[in-house]
Design an enzyme around this catalytic site. Structure first.
Site, PDB file in Angstrom:
ATOM      1  N   ASP A 303      39.306  31.836  58.732  1.00  0.00           N
ATOM      2  CA  ASP A 303      37.865  30.489  58.741  1.00  0.00           C
ATOM      3  C   ASP A 303      37.023  30.585  58.376  1.00  0.00           C
ATOM      4  O   ASP A 303      36.522  31.210  59.793  1.00  0.00           O
ATOM      5  CB  ASP A 303      38.932  29.318  59.212  1.00  0.00           C
ATOM      6  CG  ASP A 303      37.971  27.930  58.836  1.00  0.00           C
ATOM      7  OD1 ASP A 303      36.649  28.327  58.534  1.00  0.00           O
ATOM      8  OD2 ASP A 303      38.896  27.072  59.420  1.00  0.00           O
ATOM      9  N   CYS A 375      31.728  28.572  41.262  1.00  0.00           N
ATOM     10  CA  CYS A 375      31.559  27.869  40.120  1.00  0.00           C
ATOM     11  C   CYS A 375      31.790  26.135  39.931  1.00  0.00           C
ATOM     12  O   CYS A 375      32.973  25.964  38.950  1.00  0.00           O
ATOM     13  CB  CYS A 375      33.619  28.531  39.508  1.00  0.00           C
ATOM     14  SG  CYS A 375      34.587  27.907  40.911  1.00  0.00           S
TER      15      CYS A 375
HETATM   16  C1  LIG Z   1      36.201  30.142  44.758  1.00  0.00           C
HETATM   17  S1  LIG Z   1      37.599  30.843  45.356  1.00  0.00           S
HETATM   18  C2  LIG Z   1      37.242  32.298  45.504  1.00  0.00           C
HETATM   19  C3  LIG Z   1      37.612  33.406  44.465  1.00  0.00           C
HETATM   20  C4  LIG Z   1      37.121  34.787  44.907  1.00  0.00           C
HETATM   21  N1  LIG Z   1      35.980  35.563  45.899  1.00  0.00           N
HETATM   22  C5  LIG Z   1      37.737  36.149  44.067  1.00  0.00           C
HETATM   23  O1  LIG Z   1      36.582  36.302  42.957  1.00  0.00           O
HETATM   24  O2  LIG Z   1      38.848  36.229  43.498  1.00  0.00           O
HETATM   25  C6  LIG Z   1      37.447  29.677  46.773  1.00  0.00           C
HETATM   26  C7  LIG Z   1      38.114  30.432  48.067  1.00  0.00           C
HETATM   27  O3  LIG Z   1      37.618  29.833  49.214  1.00  0.00           O
HETATM   28  C8  LIG Z   1      39.130  29.564  50.457  1.00  0.00           C
HETATM   29  N2  LIG Z   1      38.953  28.901  51.015  1.00  0.00           N
HETATM   30  C9  LIG Z   1      38.842  27.508  51.587  1.00  0.00           C
HETATM   31  N3  LIG Z   1      38.450  27.486  52.917  1.00  0.00           N
HETATM   32  C10 LIG Z   1      37.914  28.345  53.355  1.00  0.00           C
HETATM   33  C11 LIG Z   1      37.398  28.374  54.345  1.00  0.00           C
HETATM   34  N4  LIG Z   1      36.959  28.002  55.764  1.00  0.00           N
HETATM   35  N5  LIG Z   1      37.487  29.987  55.041  1.00  0.00           N
HETATM   36  C12 LIG Z   1      37.369  30.657  54.603  1.00  0.00           C
HETATM   37  N6  LIG Z   1      37.881  30.651  52.999  1.00  0.00           N
HETATM   38  C13 LIG Z   1      38.769  29.667  52.549  1.00  0.00           C
HETATM   39  C14 LIG Z   1      39.734  29.307  48.630  1.00  0.00           C
HETATM   40  O4  LIG Z   1      41.351  29.598  49.784  1.00  0.00           O
HETATM   41  C15 LIG Z   1      39.402  30.279  47.278  1.00  0.00           C
HETATM   42  O5  LIG Z   1      40.325  31.032  47.867  1.00  0.00           O
END
Ligand SMILES: C[S@@+](CC[C@H](N)C(=O)[O-])C[C@H]1O[C@@H](n2cnc3c(N)ncnc32)[C@H](O)[C@@H]1O
Length: 429
Positions: A303, A375
């Protein structure tokens, strides 16, 4: 050999999972595509994504054609009828085949007694198609966005909102990222030409190439050997702005499915990358992508708000935070976002982004660089988020991406250009 499945009923099931169970198409579709022939994979995608793109229009047609909407256990047949109407308006599938296959979907869904009803509604639509399409233009919100989202976009972009909304309703271009560890973008362009795939390079992103017509990944030269990755050109800007160097320790936070993790390593293959994401399923895809590209990173589930659980006392030279966001910049790629997101989600996301930024800032070394990216096209998640962070942190300064008033690069989606994106680059004093 005849197919043992009915593609229209599979599409109706996927649409039910999105609209009635809140799942996203990008989670559901890859698994469903495994069950169908290569030829049908693209059609399944087209039917599901297409219905999401024009949902209010299809809904209006059905309201005109049926006295009582199908509800409860029969709701899936409502979506099957949508799939039928979508094919008649938006695809080149001959009407008789579209009708027969859709009607047969009722057998596959174990309600053969509904065949007559579905056939009747679709034939009535066919008879009145021209008149209904004309009338729909006057009766429904032609922007095909939920009201709350349209209002937010209009407020943020009083001049250009109409362009944004029009772009959101189009099919997205297909962008490639050429792995420069194997070929330059120019060399890869030659390989594409040899494979009869037309593409053009991008002047502002060194690895980006746009295909003039999207194609399946398996026909791209060297896809399995990691010569190329599918990634929108705006997304490619994140790792470029981060500017990773060999030998540095780099944190890629919110990394799944690994599009930017692998880009960082293509730019700096000898950097030490830690990729973290909260979603265990999506983390698997980071590992798969690293494997395909033969790149190496430490990948962990974690997290972002609790870095002490996965980073110990380590500090990083560079951090990429690709924050969870409304994804309002990529609606054309994920049209189901329009119906999955709620207005109240935005405030929750702003809090989550801010909590992750706060938690991670102490883990950046002095003189280190943090790139914050989303995004999204909504200022609350972007410029306002960074402004408020800068006000709270006197040791953070902007580098390259603007002034306090305008503290980042906001890209809006463009028809044959990139997706909507935001990046800000911060340095720790
Ligand atoms: C925009 S996507 C990431 C795309 C990735 N960076 C890529 O280029 O392929 C956002 C990501 O944030 C993750 N996420 C959401 N809340 C989170 C948290 N509290 N800690 C870590 N990751 C988190 C989601 O699982 C998701 O995979």
């Amino acid at each position: 050999m005849k197919n043992t499945y009915n593609l229209r009923s599979i599409a109706a099931k996927a649409i039910t999972q999105v609209l009635d169970q809140g799942q996203s198409l990008s989670t559901i579709i890859p698994e469903l595509q495994q069950r169908v022939s290569d030829k049908d994979k693209a059609l399944l995608q087209e039917l599901c994504f297409g219905v999401m793109r024009v949902l209010p229009q299809l809904e209006w047609f059905i309201n005109q054609l049926m006295a009582k909407p199908l509800k409860g256990k029969q709701r899936i047949f409502h979506y099957l009828i949508m799939v039928g109407i979508y094919q008649l308006i938006y695809t080149r599938i001959p009407a008789h085949a579209a009708l027969a296959e859709t009607v047969n979907g009722a057998i596959d869904l174990k309600r053969p007694q509904l065949k007559g009803l579905i056939n009747g509604v679709l034939r009535q639509f066919q008879r009145q198609q021209q008149e209904l399409v004309e009338r729909a233009n006057n009766h429904i919100n032609q922007y095909l966005h939920p009201k709350w989202l349209l209002e937010r976009i209009q407020k943020a972009y009083p001049q250009s909102w109409q362009n944004i909304v029009d772009t959101n309703n189009q099919k997205p271009p297909m962008w490639l990222r050429v792995n420069q560890l194997h070929h330059t973008a120019n060399e890869y362009l030659t390989l594409l030409k040899e494979a009869n795939i037309e593409a053009e390079l991008d002047t502002s992103h060194p690895s980006a190439a746009r295909l003039l017509t999207p194609c399946p990944v398996n026909v791209l030269p060297g896809f399995d050997q990691g010569w190329v990755t599918i990634q929108d050109r705006s997304a490619q800007g994140c790792a470029e702005l981060l500017n990773p160097c060999n030998g540095e320790s780099i944190l890629d936070l919110c990394a799944a499915p690994g599009g930017k993790t692998t880009h960082i390593l293509e730019i700096a293959p000898k950097s030490k990358v830690l990729a973290i994401d909260i979603d265990t399923q999506r983390i698997k895809r980071v590992k798969e992508n690293l494997q395909r590209l033969n790149l190496h990173a430490v990948v962990k589930t974690g997290d972002g708000r609790l870095p002490h659980e996965w980073a110990a006392d380590e500090q990083f030279d560079r951090i990429l935070l690709d924050a969870p966001c409304s994804a309002t910049g990529v609606i054309r790629r994920h049209p189901d976002i329009k119906w999955l997101r709620r207005n109240e989600d935005i405030d929750q996301l702003v809090i989550l982004q801010s909590d992750i930024l706060e938690a991670i800032w102490p883990y950046l070394k002095k003189n280190g660089t943090l790139v914050y990216a989303t995004c999204s096209i909504l200022p609350e998640e972007n410029s306002e988020q960074i402004q408020s962070f800068l006000e709270r942190h006197t040791d953070a300064t902007l580098s390259e991406t603007g002034t306090l008033e305008n503290p980042g690069i906001q890209i809006i989606p463009e028809a044959i250009g990139g997706d909507g994106f935001f990046y800000a680059r911060l340095t720790k004093q």
